[in-house]
Design a protein around this motif. Sequence first.
Motif, short mmCIF file in Angstrom:
data_model
loop_
_atom_site.label_atom_id
_atom_site.label_comp_id
_atom_site.label_asym_id
_atom_site.label_seq_id
_atom_site.Cartn_x
_atom_site.Cartn_y
_atom_site.Cartn_z
N VAL A 34 0.95 -1.33 -0.16
CA VAL A 34 0.20 -0.29 -0.28
C VAL A 34 0.54 1.28 0.06
N VAL A 35 2.14 1.60 0.75
CA VAL A 35 2.87 2.63 1.22
C VAL A 35 3.72 2.60 -0.81
N GLY A 36 3.77 1.55 -0.76
CA GLY A 36 4.49 1.16 -2.31
C GLY A 36 4.04 2.30 -3.45
N ALA A 37 2.10 1.76 -2.96
CA ALA A 37 1.68 2.54 -4.52
C ALA A 37 1.28 3.98 -4.08
N LEU A 38 1.67 4.49 -2.87
CA LEU A 38 1.34 5.71 -2.06
C LEU A 38 2.33 6.70 -3.17
N VAL A 39 3.80 5.66 -3.16
CA VAL A 39 4.51 6.60 -3.85
C VAL A 39 5.06 6.95 -5.29
N VAL A 40 4.43 5.92 -5.72
CA VAL A 40 4.65 5.50 -7.29
C VAL A 40 3.11 6.60 -7.76
N ARG A 41 2.49 6.85 -6.61
CA ARG A 41 0.47 8.18 -6.52
C ARG A 41 1.58 9.33 -6.49
N ALA A 42 2.23 9.61 -5.39
CA ALA A 42 2.87 10.62 -5.70
C ALA A 42 3.43 11.28 -6.22
N TRP A 43 4.72 10.68 -6.84
CA TRP A 43 5.31 10.90 -7.89
C TRP A 43 4.93 10.98 -9.46
N GLY A 44 3.99 10.85 -9.45
CA GLY A 44 2.80 10.63 -10.96
C GLY A 44 3.52 9.60 -11.92
N LEU A 45 4.08 8.75 -10.97
CA LEU A 45 4.10 7.70 -12.33
C LEU A 45 3.16 6.76 -12.65
N PRO A 46 2.93 5.91 -14.17
CA PRO A 46 2.20 5.21 -14.90
C PRO A 46 0.92 4.31 -13.58
N GLN A 47 0.00 4.42 -13.60
CA GLN A 47 -1.41 3.91 -12.79
C GLN A 47 -1.22 2.86 -12.66
N PRO A 48 -1.34 2.10 -13.82
CA PRO A 48 -0.69 1.03 -14.02
C PRO A 48 0.72 0.00 -12.99
N LEU A 49 1.36 1.27 -13.30
CA LEU A 49 2.30 0.60 -12.52
C LEU A 49 2.11 1.15 -10.69
N MET A 50 1.35 1.81 -10.68
CA MET A 50 0.77 2.09 -8.85
C MET A 50 -0.28 0.79 -8.75
N ALA A 51 -0.71 -0.05 -9.64
CA ALA A 51 -2.16 -0.54 -8.75
C ALA A 51 -0.98 -1.86 -9.02
N ALA A 52 0.13 -2.11 -9.76
CA ALA A 52 0.91 -3.97 -9.41
C ALA A 52 1.88 -3.64 -8.91
N VAL A 53 2.10 -2.20 -7.82
CA VAL A 53 3.09 -2.69 -6.95
C VAL A 53 2.27 -2.45 -5.18
#
Length: 285
Positions: free
Chosen positions: A192-211
């Motif tokens: 969950v926290v890793g997905a938050l990092v990906v989201r906060a950094w504006g990285l691709p949404q599929p990457l956020m979901a996969a993390v």
Amino acid sequence: MQIAAVQQEIQTARERGPLREIKIPPCPEHLRRLRAALALPQPDLNEVQAIAAEDVAMSATLLRVANSPVHLGGGSPCVSVGQAMTRLGLNLTAELMTGFLVRNAIPVNSPHLARFWERSSRRAAAMRLLAPKLPGLDVDLASSFGLFQHVGMPVLLQSVRGYGATMVEGAARLDRPFVKTEDINHKTNHAVVGALVVRAWGLPQPLMAAVRLHHDFTVLTDREIEPGVPLLVAAGLVAEQLMRRTESLPPDADWTQHGEAVLNWLHIHANELDEWADQLAELED
């Protein structure tokens, strides 16, 4: 679960749930510039080179890898960033630069995460190796997933009291998954926290979901989720197993429980896995 549902879960947890107190390091400006340059219809190679040249240590990293035995061959050593980029290719150059920038943004100085960024970089390399072998697996997303898959761990270690002890407990317990121990002790986990990092950094949404879902293999049969997400999750488990083979480590709990199903889902045969492990070992020599 659709990507939008993952996004909403993260948003709610950040606003009213256990993620409120988690400190997310800001995305490095050089990483924002790098991703913008790569996102153009024709990637801006001059901008990529300029970004690398602005940091002596990052330039040195590219030159070191370009002049390593794997890439040098019988050629002359590279003496400039431009030469290193030409030898390495854009994908590997971008992967190395991204890894360098993320490591410096989220430093790890704890025995609980010894070799964390080294293994994350190796996981990114394993995902890059898998990308052309698995139809539909984008090489940029694949290598980014390898790098960011466990990024929630160092963030939790820096933000949450007692997380180091949780890591020790989670690794030792045989009666429940690691993320379950995290959830019980801290009401959240590194996925969950890793997905938050990906989201906060504006990285691709599929990457956020996969993390977010990288320990949830029900995604393989979830018809609601976008197809790129389960492909990343499945490939990530294969990449981890390839790494563990090259390190002479036993399979982890996820592989023991889900490895066969993942191989069947990806239509991978055991002999292919052996061959790919050898290829990964050759990359690391």
